[in-house]
Enzyme design. Sequence first.
Site: not given
Ligand code: TIU
Length: 226
Positions: A25, A73, A130, A133, A158-159, A163, A203
Amino acid sequence: MTVSIAARPYEFKLDPSRAAFVIIDMQRDFVEPGGFGAALGNDVSLLRTAIAPIGAVLSVCRAAEILVIHTREGHRPDLSDLNGAKHRRGRFATRIGDDGPMGRILIRGAEGHEIIPELFPEPGEPVIDKPGKGAFYATDLETILRGRGITQLILAGVTTEVCVHTTLREANDRGFECLVLEDGTASYFPEFHRAALEMACAQDGIFGWVAPSAAVISALQTGEVI
Ligand code: TIU
């Protein structure tokens, strides 16, 4: 043939012929003003630290002929793949599908939905669209990976805690060995970024491994072949 990457909680044995670099993403909607990330009230500049490390690993992976996969996304223009819970959630003025400065927010085909120019896919690199997430949910990612004999994933993008972590968990349950690129991931919340990385490798590797881009690059360029 494997190369050894200095990672946490211990070294990761990477087999380049069975590995994929999955970039999650890295879209304008998340890292540029006026997109989905900004509509959620975030400072999108915080995510830009991941761009250079991802770019550096991307170059090395392409040179090593490691499969590179990009995800985005987003949703169909008619919103038929956007579930109501995701659409309604939050008390924001601008929602998925609304008009923004980069076109409709998080909609396939809009400027904001596209991958940033610095990391733009090369011809032949699969791009996975996709709706959720996780990159495995409602996509053909698993089919593509299994078809190419991939068993190891280097995850970036990210993030970190949304995701990337969702994809890490999905991949872990499907039997893929995962390494998360420490500086090639980022969050709107630096404390969540740090915690998500710790959670990945706590762990003795509950979900997998964590390593900085320099360790991956060094292993692939000069690493000992085991
Ligand atoms: N790609 C992804 O992480 N989608 C999000 O909506 N991330 C947020 O941190 N909002």
